[in-house]
Design a protein around this motif. Structure first.
Motif, short mmCIF file in Angstrom:
data_model
loop_
_atom_site.label_atom_id
_atom_site.label_comp_id
_atom_site.label_asym_id
_atom_site.label_seq_id
_atom_site.Cartn_x
_atom_site.Cartn_y
_atom_site.Cartn_z
N PRO A 30 55.50 33.18 107.49
CA PRO A 30 54.98 34.49 107.09
C PRO A 30 54.85 34.63 105.57
CG PRO A 30 56.61 34.76 108.82
CD PRO A 30 56.63 33.29 108.41
N ALA A 31 55.79 34.03 104.83
CA ALA A 31 55.71 34.10 103.37
C ALA A 31 54.47 33.37 102.85
CB ALA A 31 56.97 33.50 102.74
N ALA A 32 54.17 32.21 103.43
CA ALA A 32 52.99 31.44 103.00
C ALA A 32 51.72 32.21 103.33
CB ALA A 32 52.99 30.07 103.67
N ARG A 33 51.69 32.83 104.52
CA ARG A 33 50.50 33.61 104.89
C ARG A 33 50.34 34.79 103.95
NH1 ARG A 33 52.47 32.31 110.05
NH2 ARG A 33 53.40 34.36 110.32
N GLY A 34 51.44 35.41 103.55
CA GLY A 34 51.39 36.52 102.60
C GLY A 34 50.86 36.11 101.24
N LYS A 35 51.27 34.92 100.80
CA LYS A 35 50.80 34.42 99.50
C LYS A 35 49.30 34.16 99.54
CE LYS A 35 55.10 32.28 97.99
NZ LYS A 35 55.78 31.01 97.71
N ARG A 36 48.80 33.60 100.66
CA ARG A 36 47.36 33.37 100.79
C ARG A 36 46.61 34.69 100.77
NH1 ARG A 36 48.91 29.23 104.50
NH2 ARG A 36 48.59 30.63 106.25
N SER A 37 47.17 35.70 101.45
CA SER A 37 46.54 37.01 101.49
C SER A 37 46.47 37.62 100.09
CB SER A 37 47.32 37.93 102.43
OG SER A 37 46.77 39.23 102.42
N LEU A 38 47.57 37.52 99.34
CA LEU A 38 47.59 38.05 97.97
C LEU A 38 46.60 37.30 97.09
CD1 LEU A 38 51.38 38.65 97.34
CD2 LEU A 38 49.58 40.38 97.58
N ALA A 39 46.48 35.99 97.28
CA ALA A 39 45.54 35.21 96.48
C ALA A 39 44.11 35.65 96.74
CB ALA A 39 45.70 33.72 96.79
N ARG A 40 43.78 35.94 98.02
CA ARG A 40 42.42 36.41 98.33
C ARG A 40 42.18 37.77 97.71
NH1 ARG A 40 43.73 34.22 103.31
NH2 ARG A 40 44.26 36.25 104.17
N LYS A 41 43.16 38.66 97.78
CA LYS A 41 43.01 40.00 97.20
C LYS A 41 42.86 39.91 95.69
CE LYS A 41 45.60 42.37 100.80
NZ LYS A 41 46.85 43.04 101.14
N SER A 42 43.64 39.05 95.05
CA SER A 42 43.58 38.88 93.61
C SER A 42 42.20 38.37 93.19
CB SER A 42 44.66 37.90 93.15
OG SER A 42 44.54 37.64 91.78
N ALA A 44 39.39 38.82 94.82
CA ALA A 44 38.43 39.90 95.03
C ALA A 44 38.49 40.91 93.90
CB ALA A 44 38.69 40.58 96.37
N VAL A 45 39.69 41.27 93.46
CA VAL A 45 39.85 42.21 92.36
C VAL A 45 39.27 41.63 91.08
CG1 VAL A 45 41.55 43.35 90.87
CG2 VAL A 45 41.83 43.41 93.35
N SER A 46 39.51 40.35 90.82
CA SER A 46 38.97 39.71 89.62
C SER A 46 37.45 39.73 89.63
CB SER A 46 39.46 38.26 89.52
OG SER A 46 40.85 38.22 89.35
N GLN A 47 36.85 39.50 90.79
CA GLN A 47 35.40 39.51 90.89
C GLN A 47 34.84 40.91 90.62
OE1 GLN A 47 34.80 37.90 94.80
NE2 GLN A 47 34.71 35.81 94.06
N VAL A 48 35.50 41.94 91.13
CA VAL A 48 35.05 43.31 90.90
C VAL A 48 35.14 43.65 89.41
CG1 VAL A 48 35.64 45.74 91.28
CG2 VAL A 48 35.57 44.15 93.20
N ILE A 49 36.24 43.28 88.77
CA ILE A 49 36.41 43.55 87.34
C ILE A 49 35.34 42.83 86.53
CG2 ILE A 49 37.92 43.16 85.35
CD1 ILE A 49 40.28 43.70 87.30
N HIS A 50 35.10 41.57 86.87
CA HIS A 50 34.10 40.78 86.15
C HIS A 50 32.71 41.40 86.32
CE1 HIS A 50 31.29 37.41 85.51
NE2 HIS A 50 32.13 37.11 84.55
N THR A 51 32.37 41.79 87.54
CA THR A 51 31.06 42.38 87.81
C THR A 51 30.89 43.71 87.08
OG1 THR A 51 31.02 41.32 89.98
CG2 THR A 51 29.50 43.15 89.64
N SER A 52 31.91 44.56 87.12
CA SER A 52 31.79 45.85 86.44
C SER A 52 31.71 45.67 84.93
CB SER A 52 32.94 46.78 86.83
OG SER A 52 34.17 46.23 86.44
N SER A 53 32.42 44.69 84.38
CA SER A 53 32.33 44.41 82.95
C SER A 53 30.93 43.94 82.58
CB SER A 53 33.34 43.33 82.54
OG SER A 53 34.65 43.77 82.77
#
Length: 65
Positions: A30-42, A44-53
């Motif tokens: 479960p910890a490994a799956r959580g880390k993968r989930s956080l990596a995907r969210k991170s 996605a957030v980076s892409q949104v910030i880059h696009t808005s910039s």
């Protein structure tokens, strides 16, 4: 090619697995799956910030013209 596999448009053969089967095969704790989930969210957030910039940069550039 192995029987039961098909080629995609690029000529690569697939495994014949559905997306849920691929997720199940990936498995892990479960910890490994959580880390993968956080990596995907991170990512996605980076892409949104880059696009808005980029959009802000283009708008400011257009005002200077």
């Amino acid at each position: 090619m192995i029987r039961g596999q098909s080629e995609d448009s690029c000529g690569k053969s697939g495994t014949g697995e559905t997306p849920p089967q691929k997720r199940k095969r990936r498995g892990g704790s479960p910890a490994a799956r959580g880390k993968r989930s956080l990596a995907r969210k991170s990512t996605a957030v980076s892409q949104v910030i880059h696009t808005s910039s980029f959009i802000l940069f283009v708008r400011l550039s257009m005002e200077l013209i």
